[in-house]
Design a protein around this motif. Structure first.
Motif, PDB file in Angstrom:
ATOM      1  N   GLY A  18       0.826  -1.209   0.000  1.00 20.46           N
ATOM      2  CA  GLY A  18       0.000   0.000   0.000  1.00 20.46           C
ATOM      3  C   GLY A  18       0.859   1.257   0.000  1.00 20.46           C
ATOM      4  O   GLY A  18       0.597   2.214  -0.744  1.00 20.46           O
ATOM      5  N   LEU A  19       1.902   1.278   0.836  1.00 20.43           N
ATOM      6  CA  LEU A  19       2.807   2.433   0.863  1.00 20.43           C
ATOM      7  C   LEU A  19       3.508   2.600  -0.481  1.00 20.43           C
ATOM      8  O   LEU A  19       3.671   3.722  -0.983  1.00 20.43           O
ATOM      9  CB  LEU A  19       3.848   2.251   1.974  1.00 20.43           C
ATOM     10  CG  LEU A  19       4.926   3.336   2.070  1.00 20.43           C
ATOM     11  CD1 LEU A  19       4.314   4.693   2.422  1.00 20.43           C
ATOM     12  CD2 LEU A  19       5.990   2.951   3.115  1.00 20.43           C
ATOM     13  N   ASP A  20       3.884   1.478  -1.091  1.00 16.77           N
ATOM     14  CA  ASP A  20       4.593   1.534  -2.377  1.00 16.77           C
ATOM     15  C   ASP A  20       3.695   2.105  -3.473  1.00 16.77           C
ATOM     16  O   ASP A  20       4.113   2.944  -4.271  1.00 16.77           O
ATOM     17  CB  ASP A  20       5.062   0.122  -2.747  1.00 16.77           C
ATOM     18  CG  ASP A  20       6.280   0.133  -3.658  1.00 16.77           C
ATOM     19  OD1 ASP A  20       7.041   1.125  -3.631  1.00 16.77           O
ATOM     20  OD2 ASP A  20       6.458  -0.844  -4.395  1.00 16.77           O
ATOM     21  N   VAL A  21       2.439   1.659  -3.506  1.00 15.27           N
ATOM     22  CA  VAL A  21       1.504   2.150  -4.535  1.00 15.27           C
ATOM     23  C   VAL A  21       1.165   3.616  -4.299  1.00 15.27           C
ATOM     24  O   VAL A  21       1.202   4.449  -5.210  1.00 15.27           O
ATOM     25  CB  VAL A  21       0.236   1.276  -4.546  1.00 15.27           C
ATOM     26  CG1 VAL A  21      -0.851   1.913  -5.415  1.00 15.27           C
ATOM     27  CG2 VAL A  21       0.557  -0.128  -5.051  1.00 15.27           C
ATOM     28  N   LEU A  22       0.843   3.974  -3.050  1.00 14.33           N
ATOM     29  CA  LEU A  22       0.448   5.350  -2.745  1.00 14.33           C
ATOM     30  C   LEU A  22       1.577   6.345  -3.016  1.00 14.33           C
ATOM     31  O   LEU A  22       1.325   7.500  -3.360  1.00 14.33           O
ATOM     32  CB  LEU A  22       0.003   5.458  -1.288  1.00 14.33           C
ATOM     33  CG  LEU A  22      -1.349   4.820  -0.943  1.00 14.33           C
ATOM     34  CD1 LEU A  22      -1.563   4.833   0.562  1.00 14.33           C
ATOM     35  CD2 LEU A  22      -2.481   5.558  -1.647  1.00 14.33           C
TER      36      LEU A  22
ATOM     37  N   ARG B 186       0.693  -4.092  -8.497  1.00 11.56           N
ATOM     38  CA  ARG B 186       2.084  -3.716  -8.266  1.00 11.56           C
ATOM     39  C   ARG B 186       2.286  -2.216  -8.479  1.00 11.56           C
ATOM     40  O   ARG B 186       1.558  -1.582  -9.243  1.00 11.56           O
ATOM     41  CB  ARG B 186       3.004  -4.499  -9.201  1.00 11.56           C
ATOM     42  CG  ARG B 186       3.048  -5.981  -8.908  1.00 11.56           C
ATOM     43  CD  ARG B 186       4.189  -6.661  -9.660  1.00 11.56           C
ATOM     44  NE  ARG B 186       4.004  -6.633 -11.092  1.00 11.56           N
ATOM     45  CZ  ARG B 186       3.380  -7.577 -11.780  1.00 11.56           C
ATOM     46  NH1 ARG B 186       2.881  -8.638 -11.142  1.00 11.56           N
ATOM     47  NH2 ARG B 186       3.266  -7.500 -13.079  1.00 11.56           N
ATOM     48  N   SER B 187       3.313  -1.695  -7.829  1.00 15.63           N
ATOM     49  CA  SER B 187       3.656  -0.277  -7.962  1.00 15.63           C
ATOM     50  C   SER B 187       4.549  -0.090  -9.185  1.00 15.63           C
ATOM     51  O   SER B 187       4.974  -1.066  -9.821  1.00 15.63           O
ATOM     52  CB  SER B 187       4.409   0.187  -6.714  1.00 15.63           C
ATOM     53  OG  SER B 187       5.773  -0.189  -6.818  1.00 15.63           O
ATOM     54  N   PRO B 188       4.920   1.162  -9.534  1.00 17.91           N
ATOM     55  CA  PRO B 188       5.837   1.378 -10.668  1.00 17.91           C
ATOM     56  C   PRO B 188       7.199   0.708 -10.503  1.00 17.91           C
ATOM     57  O   PRO B 188       7.921   0.536 -11.489  1.00 17.91           O
ATOM     58  CB  PRO B 188       5.979   2.908 -10.698  1.00 17.91           C
ATOM     59  CG  PRO B 188       4.691   3.418 -10.133  1.00 17.91           C
ATOM     60  CD  PRO B 188       4.328   2.427  -9.054  1.00 17.91           C
ATOM     61  N   GLN B 189       7.601   0.342  -9.262  1.00 18.43           N
ATOM     62  CA  GLN B 189       8.881  -0.371  -9.107  1.00 18.43           C
ATOM     63  C   GLN B 189       8.648  -1.856  -8.808  1.00 18.43           C
ATOM     64  O   GLN B 189       9.568  -2.560  -8.403  1.00 18.43           O
ATOM     65  CB  GLN B 189       9.727   0.274  -8.013  1.00 18.43           C
ATOM     66  CG  GLN B 189       9.160   0.212  -6.607  1.00 18.43           C
ATOM     67  CD  GLN B 189      10.147   0.715  -5.550  1.00 18.43           C
ATOM     68  OE1 GLN B 189      11.287   1.052  -5.845  1.00 18.43           O
ATOM     69  NE2 GLN B 189       9.706   0.728  -4.299  1.00 18.43           N
TER      70      GLN B 189
ATOM     71  N   PRO C 145      24.608  13.495  -8.079  1.00 23.25           N
ATOM     72  CA  PRO C 145      23.727  13.917  -9.171  1.00 23.25           C
ATOM     73  C   PRO C 145      23.266  15.362  -9.012  1.00 23.25           C
ATOM     74  O   PRO C 145      23.222  15.906  -7.908  1.00 23.25           O
ATOM     75  CB  PRO C 145      22.550  12.933  -9.063  1.00 23.25           C
ATOM     76  CG  PRO C 145      22.565  12.474  -7.639  1.00 23.25           C
ATOM     77  CD  PRO C 145      24.007  12.448  -7.229  1.00 23.25           C
ATOM     78  N   ALA C 146      22.880  15.959 -10.135  1.00 23.00           N
ATOM     79  CA  ALA C 146      22.352  17.329 -10.138  1.00 23.00           C
ATOM     80  C   ALA C 146      20.828  17.329 -10.069  1.00 23.00           C
ATOM     81  O   ALA C 146      20.217  18.377  -9.871  1.00 23.00           O
ATOM     82  CB  ALA C 146      22.812  18.070 -11.390  1.00 23.00           C
ATOM     83  N   ALA C 147      20.220  16.153 -10.242  1.00 23.16           N
ATOM     84  CA  ALA C 147      18.758  16.035 -10.200  1.00 23.16           C
ATOM     85  C   ALA C 147      18.418  14.562 -10.005  1.00 23.16           C
ATOM     86  O   ALA C 147      19.259  13.682 -10.226  1.00 23.16           O
ATOM     87  CB  ALA C 147      18.129  16.558 -11.487  1.00 23.16           C
ATOM     88  N   TYR C 148      17.193  14.290  -9.556  1.00 23.73           N
ATOM     89  CA  TYR C 148      16.749  12.897  -9.493  1.00 23.73           C
ATOM     90  C   TYR C 148      16.674  12.336 -10.904  1.00 23.73           C
ATOM     91  O   TYR C 148      16.140  12.977 -11.824  1.00 23.73           O
ATOM     92  CB  TYR C 148      15.375  12.801  -8.826  1.00 23.73           C
ATOM     93  CG  TYR C 148      15.416  12.925  -7.313  1.00 23.73           C
ATOM     94  CD1 TYR C 148      15.910  11.884  -6.534  1.00 23.73           C
ATOM     95  CD2 TYR C 148      14.953  14.067  -6.679  1.00 23.73           C
ATOM     96  CE1 TYR C 148      15.944  11.978  -5.152  1.00 23.73           C
ATOM     97  CE2 TYR C 148      14.980  14.181  -5.289  1.00 23.73           C
ATOM     98  CZ  TYR C 148      15.475  13.128  -4.531  1.00 23.73           C
ATOM     99  OH  TYR C 148      15.520  13.231  -3.166  1.00 23.73           O
ATOM    100  N   GLY C 149      17.190  11.109 -11.082  1.00 20.45           N
ATOM    101  CA  GLY C 149      17.217  10.503 -12.404  1.00 20.45           C
ATOM    102  C   GLY C 149      16.021   9.639 -12.710  1.00 20.45           C
ATOM    103  O   GLY C 149      15.878   9.135 -13.825  1.00 20.45           O
ATOM    104  N   GLY C 150      15.126   9.451 -11.785  1.00 16.09           N
ATOM    105  CA  GLY C 150      13.943   8.633 -11.985  1.00 16.09           C
ATOM    106  C   GLY C 150      12.894   9.023 -10.985  1.00 16.09           C
ATOM    107  O   GLY C 150      13.038  10.032 -10.275  1.00 16.09           O
ATOM    108  N   SER C 151      11.861   8.189 -10.875  1.00 15.27           N
ATOM    109  CA  SER C 151      10.786   8.527  -9.947  1.00 15.27           C
ATOM    110  C   SER C 151      10.642   7.522  -8.819  1.00 15.27           C
ATOM    111  O   SER C 151       9.951   7.796  -7.839  1.00 15.27           O
ATOM    112  CB  SER C 151       9.462   8.633 -10.713  1.00 15.27           C
ATOM    113  OG  SER C 151       9.135   7.373 -11.296  1.00 15.27           O
ATOM    114  N   THR C 152      11.274   6.358  -8.926  1.00 13.87           N
ATOM    115  CA  THR C 152      11.112   5.326  -7.895  1.00 13.87           C
ATOM    116  C   THR C 152      12.394   5.174  -7.075  1.00 13.87           C
ATOM    117  O   THR C 152      13.484   5.559  -7.518  1.00 13.87           O
ATOM    118  CB  THR C 152      10.773   3.961  -8.531  1.00 13.87           C
ATOM    119  OG1 THR C 152      11.926   3.463  -9.226  1.00 13.87           O
ATOM    120  CG2 THR C 152       9.591   4.065  -9.488  1.00 13.87           C
ATOM    121  N   LEU C 153      12.246   4.582  -5.902  1.00 11.84           N
ATOM    122  CA  LEU C 153      13.420   4.333  -5.063  1.00 11.84           C
ATOM    123  C   LEU C 153      14.390   3.398  -5.775  1.00 11.84           C
ATOM    124  O   LEU C 153      15.612   3.572  -5.708  1.00 11.84           O
ATOM    125  CB  LEU C 153      12.978   3.731  -3.716  1.00 11.84           C
ATOM    126  CG  LEU C 153      14.097   3.327  -2.753  1.00 11.84           C
ATOM    127  CD1 LEU C 153      15.026   4.488  -2.440  1.00 11.84           C
ATOM    128  CD2 LEU C 153      13.496   2.756  -1.463  1.00 11.84           C
TER     129      LEU C 153
END
Length: 436
Positions: free
Chosen positions: A117-121, A194-197, A415-423
């Motif tokens: 649930g935490l992963d999806v939210l 499942r979540s995006p990861q 890094p200068a920015a996050y390279g993705g959206s998931t952990l």
């Protein structure tokens, strides 16, 4: 000079919000409440501004005590980690959210659902630090004190993870999961899609040989205690890599993030003074007497921490698990002899002895000096980054984000920015095999 092992590697950073401990200077006027949401909000938003990969929460299953007195600031007195992280997911966008959860006193169908649930939210930002417990003291809270033999705690943890992964793999399908093992007899529908990861990222912190084997078999990230001395950290990292290969995994399949402390001063001439200030804040008079009381097995709260060491002999049975594990199994007679010899040789007070015998932790220097050292560690193969425990909460990351991170970026090692959206993307981890 250390030969470069990975010349283009970048530093991964996480932050560990501790609970019961004396390494956080809770007595400082700049410290906030350890349970107010504002404290968590400020720390995690600072970490996210500094492009940290993860915000990491511990877990407590029983209030710790000493001599029948409940300790202030116990982690068990805080909101549950998953609940807290779900709230923090709503005010953050990128940073990972890692909850410590116990496999001895949870059940896999329930915990897999809550973590999923935490992963999806959070859009695929959840992590699970898998811990085990075999002590009867904690188990008394669950009417199962000491029910699990020490050797079986990792057996249960492994089978627990097998169930959780089977449930996550089946997420979003009409399939049910049926598993029978030595610890579990499960028949359950898959919890949620499942979540995006795909799965929460699995963290593990065991340092024993069995714990390292468990990490090599199951973990994506290992949170080690080797965050101070380079050669020690490199030996640990090489050992983990060898264990990965022995289990058929690539030797870079785990990210190694030792826990550490970072003390920064703007000028080199001020570093020693800043380290001294931190140490004295961590070892206040009451903390000194509490630590000494554990060693002596006596209530020493009426003594002068800046006076001489107690003259009484220690009570061996006084070191118990109710205060935690730091002093379990120590030879208290030998420890007292060591402290008395040190006090006599250097004319030290009780507090000075406790400070001098405390282990050195982490890094100290100017932002430029520490940036050079963190880069050397990561490019030399001793770690993939660090899980930082701030000595002040919630302001303890301010200098790290505002002064150290730019120094790392100037070196091309951050890094200068996050390279993705998931952990999983932040950490550069491979996606799990859905068939695993």
């Amino acid at each position: 000079m250390t030969a470069l092992f990975r010349p283009d590697a970048t530093v991964h950073l996480g932050v560990f919000y501790q609970g019961v401990n004396h390494t956080t200077i809770w007595s400082d006027p700049a410290s906030g409440s350890q349970i107010d949401f504002e404290t968590f909000r400020r720390l995690i938003t600072t970490a996210e501004r500094g492009l940290f990969d993860a915000f990491f929460l511990g877990e407590g299953l029983r209030l710790r005590e000493q001599g029948g007195k409940i300790l202030d600031l116990d982690i068990a007195g805080r909101p549950d980690a998953i609940t807290q992280l779900a709230a923090l997911a709503g005010i953050t966008t990128n940073i990972g959210l890692v909850a410590t959860q116990n496999t001895t006193y949870n059940e896999p169908v329930d915990l897999a659902r809550r973590l999923s649930g935490l992963d999806v939210l959070s859009g695929g930002r959840a992590g699970w630090n898998v811990v085990t417990t075999d002590n009867a003291w904690t188990g008394e809270n669950f009417r199962r004190g000491g029910y699990l033999d020490h050797a079986d705690r990792y057996v249960r943890a492994g089978e627990f993870l097998d169930v959780a992964r089977a449930l996550w793999n089946a997420g979003g399908t009409p399939d049910s999961v049926r598993i029978q093992s030595s610890q579990f007899d499960i028949a359950s529908a898959a919890p949620i899609p499942r979540s995006p990861q795909d799965h929460p990222v699995i963290f593990q912190a065991g340092d024993s040989s069995t714990g390292r084997d468990f990490a090599a078999q199951h973990a994506d990230v290992i949170f080690s205690a080797h965050g101070t001395h380079f050669d020690d950290a490199l030996d640990f990292a090489n050992d983990i890599r060898a264990r990965l290969v022995a289990r058929g995994r690539p030797d870079d399949d785990i990210k190694i993030l030792p826990g550490t402390q970072i003390v920064l001063a703007d000028h080199e001439r001020d570093v020693d003074e800043k380290v001294r200030w931190v140490k004295e804040g961590q070892f206040t008079g009451p903390t000194t007497l509490s630590i000494a009381g554990q060693v002596w097995g006596r209530d020493l709260s009426d003594r002068d921490p800046d006076g001489p060491l107690p003259t009484e002999d220690p009570i061996v049975s006084g070191v118990v698990g109710a205060r935690g594990s730091a002093f379990n199994g120590i030879d208290v007679d030998a420890r007292v002899r060591e402290w008395r010899s040190l006090a006599e040789a250097k004319n030290l007070s009780l507090r000075q002895v406790v400070i001098e015998t405390s282990a050195r932790t982490g890094f100290a220097g100017t932002p430029s000096q520490v940036a050079d050292e963190l880069t050397r560690w990561v490019r030399g193969g001793a770690s993939d980054g660090f899980n930082i425990t701030p000595y002040l909460v919630p302001s303890g990351l301010d200098d790290i984000v505002d002064k150290l991170v730019p120094e790392l970026q100037e070196r091309g090692s951050y890094p200068a920015a996050y390279g993705g959206s998931t952990l999983r993307e932040h950490l550069g981890l491979r996606r799990p095999s859905i068939g695993e």
